[in-house]
Design an enzyme around this catalytic site. Sequence first.
Site, mmCIF file in Angstrom:
data_model
loop_
_atom_site.group_PDB
_atom_site.id
_atom_site.type_symbol
_atom_site.label_atom_id
_atom_site.label_comp_id
_atom_site.label_asym_id
_atom_site.label_seq_id
_atom_site.Cartn_x
_atom_site.Cartn_y
_atom_site.Cartn_z
ATOM 1 N N MET A 268 104.466 36.017 59.963
ATOM 2 C CA MET A 268 105.905 36.188 59.744
ATOM 3 C C MET A 268 106.668 35.944 61.039
ATOM 4 S SD MET A 268 108.342 36.866 57.715
ATOM 5 C CE MET A 268 110.019 36.777 58.324
ATOM 6 N N GLU A 303 105.214 29.351 62.695
ATOM 7 C CA GLU A 303 106.059 30.537 62.930
ATOM 8 C C GLU A 303 106.949 30.313 64.142
ATOM 9 O OE1 GLU A 303 106.022 32.340 60.440
ATOM 10 O OE2 GLU A 303 104.094 31.679 59.641
ATOM 11 N N HIS A 306 109.931 28.185 63.298
ATOM 12 C CA HIS A 306 110.971 28.906 62.541
ATOM 13 C C HIS A 306 112.062 29.455 63.460
ATOM 14 C CE1 HIS A 306 110.025 28.992 58.329
ATOM 15 N NE2 HIS A 306 108.895 29.641 58.430
HETATM 16 N N1 B3K Z 1 108.319 33.403 56.108
HETATM 17 C C1 B3K Z 1 107.037 34.002 55.906
HETATM 18 C C2 B3K Z 1 106.726 34.264 54.477
HETATM 19 C C3 B3K Z 1 107.209 35.528 53.954
HETATM 20 C C4 B3K Z 1 106.682 35.787 52.564
HETATM 21 C C5 B3K Z 1 107.268 37.003 51.980
HETATM 22 N N2 B3K Z 1 106.753 37.283 50.669
HETATM 23 C C6 B3K Z 1 105.946 33.196 56.507
HETATM 24 C C7 B3K Z 1 106.237 31.779 56.712
HETATM 25 O O1 B3K Z 1 106.418 30.999 55.814
HETATM 26 O O2 B3K Z 1 106.348 31.394 57.831
HETATM 27 ZN ZN ZN Z 2 107.420 29.582 57.001
#
Ligand code: B3K
Ligand code: ZN
Length: 876
Positions: A268, A303, A306
Amino acid sequence: MKDAQPHTVYLKDYRAPDYLVDTVHLHFELQPKATLVRSQLKIRRNPEAGEGLPPLQLDGVELELLSVSIDGELVPASRYRELPDGLSLPVAAPEFVLEIHNRINPEDNTSLEGLYLSNDMYCTQCEAEGFRKITYYPDRPDVMSRFTTTIVAPRQYPVLLSNGNEIARGTTEDGRQFVTWEDPFAKPSYLFALVAGDLQHVEDSYTTASGRQVKLQIFTEAKNIGKCDHAMRSLKKAMRWDEEVYGREYDLDIFMVVAVDHFNMGAMENKGLNIFNSACVLASPETATDSAFQRIESIVAHEYFHNWSGNRVTCRDWFQLSLKEGFTVFRDAEFSADMNSRAVKRIEDVSLLRTTQFAEDAGPMAHPVRPDSYMEISNFYTLTVYEKGAEVVRMIHTLLGGAGFRKGSDLYFERHDGRAVTCEDFIKAMEDANGVDLGQFRRWYSQAGTPVLEVTDAYDSASGNYALTIKQTCPATPGQEKKLPFHIPLAFGLLGADGRDLPLDAAGTTQMVLQITEAEQTFSFSGLTERPLPSLLRGFSAPVKVRYGYSTEQLLFLMRCDSDEFNRWDASQRLALMALEQLQRDYREGNKLQLQAELVEAYRSVLQNRDLDPALVAEMLSLPSEQTLAEQGEQIDAEAIIVARRFAREALAEALHDDLLACYRRLHTEKPYSPDAADIAERSLKNACLAYLCATGRADTLLLAQEQFRDAANMTDSAAALAGLVNHGDEAVAQSALDSFYQRWQQDTQVIELWFGLQSSSAKWGKLDKVRALMQHPAFELKNPNKVRAVIGGFANRNFTQFHCSDGSGFAFVAEQVVVLDKLNPQIAARLVIPLTRWKKYLGELGLQMKQALQSIMDTGKLSADLYEVVSKSLV
Ligand code: B3K
Ligand code: ZN
């Protein structure tokens, strides 16, 4: 548990938030069963949301409310309304400070959403709607706020982390310690994170292109501290790559990663404090396979990426999830392609898409990349949103070219920095930066289903003209009967009889991207002196199925000569599919099974070809999986698939025995381990040969596996040899190898997960009684998603043979486990049920048994919203 029969949320109902939150001060006093949360919010009426002062609605689930104050005044309970999923309170002024005190129970939180405990470590998971399990808040991504977080904890939790920079630390009067963190970037609540534990860390630093010094830290339990180096290296590579390829720098002085054993997904991207599933960050040569090394490199990068595609520019609402996920998967795929073999990375991604995403598109949960509605957003973290979403971004890249795409992404980041935006904003930035119209292309975001291209061609030798006619269709999906034509970029080339690419125009271009926009279109080429062979959809330039009546000879030719490595592999798959389909027909008709001689010879020449990347050879030698075969036709005949594939595999192994052995011996060296692309490629081919050799069941080849198992100095070789023995060896040999492996690795969680998965996914070994026995093993834990995925998921998703056992016992077992899991962790239950949802495609009894298993879940009564959505949509 949320209410059964949950309501549906629609994209068309989106409204801007009534109130905004400028700052949040959170104060946690950590205790396993009674953590105290104090939250102070500076709230203001959203000027863009209309007139008046409507009541303030806050989300909150499973919280014990202690008090509410506004501007320092306690609000009596009679003035507000506690709802099952939140709080509603009247508002008297356009700006005010709201303070809420509430209590939560991290220890009993098995959903792994919100604040929970994992091996005595406190950690959080807030995306998508987990923050509402921590405190009352407008828990939606378009409310962005600056967070300050104070964590107070007893001394046995010396490490206290949250987002941003540490600004204070000390000891409370009663001897506990506290740390305060401040995140200077406004963010939605889903990016909030907190960690507290007795953790060790490794540290490094990175200097950004503009000279900012960033401290990098990876935290883990002491026993895993030796397994962080690969993730650290990957992180630094990703930081450099994002500067070079996207011009994006990191923006805080510190970047932290924490490894957690209990985690619902991979990782995450919380601002400045990424939390990872241990399996997606920890690795050492002795304990992690090559694929684990590569997975870690790509997830660490994902990650990290992001931080821009998701955090600095975030989603307005959860229907826009692919805005950050599709884009970030595309970014991480390109990063991995640059770090490793581009063709092999593409093959791996396309294989996943073709089996699992195509199946999703053809099933009851099919939805567009930007869904129109959901009951439970957690169910929409799907292959469609992620992988097909990435393909959609890739198509934009193909249409605009690398430089045009970069202009578009620069504009997107500049225009929307610090905002919560939509997929439309992304496309608009791409259009505006390039002066193009992507109007029709937008249908990729709104129409579900996998388009099919029927391709025919005609050559006129007298004129030298060649015409390629393409018809596109797209099957109906739930709620979408009719589809409009997509805008499809089709990369292609034409091969001459000598295997070389023919010129497609006067300028001598040998590869073009055809823009398909109509239901039927013909493209003409002139000046061809021979009948060409088309190489279609090179590099898999669009997420579609292409049908063209290739003959066996033509496929063999493409396998040998296509200048596009991806299409060479694709030709090998088409060829194998044809052979496997023939075998299935023969089995059904009671004919003697016989493998096409051409297939054997094609495999032999691939195996003998020393000019090809060994990893590509390994991919070309691997038969399409049972799942891929199941995805092909309108109906699934599981038994025919199992028999045909097994027969083909054993027949190939026998026929190619000498070549396989020679290749195995050539690559079985004593080189010290390194997870670099070249060595990974050699190991992948060597172990592909070993797997085939074991499939002969011959004693001498199984001896090879035993030797490799005994001598292996890395986990890739060790696990491959163990798999050979478990999948093909006799029971006693397999058992003794499994036992000694367990003895050696029982302290290592990641290795034990592999050990579980290898058994439950084995067609020979992983019979239902064995799988049930694994669930009784002391190392199994129903509350740990990795263990559940390894044992139950390994059986349901990767053990086609035993899961489809003709008495339906595999389906009943999965249904039974799903019901139990739903009480603990609804997200995991809703994932695990997916293999049962395809019942309509199955022939005969199996389909009925599968449906019954699904119905039995429904009949148990109160299901979580997550599970209810998947089961109810699949039963219609
Ligand atoms: N953004 C998180 C995923 C969260 C899932 C929640 N059920 C991981 C990712 O895609 O980077
Ligand atoms: Zn992601």
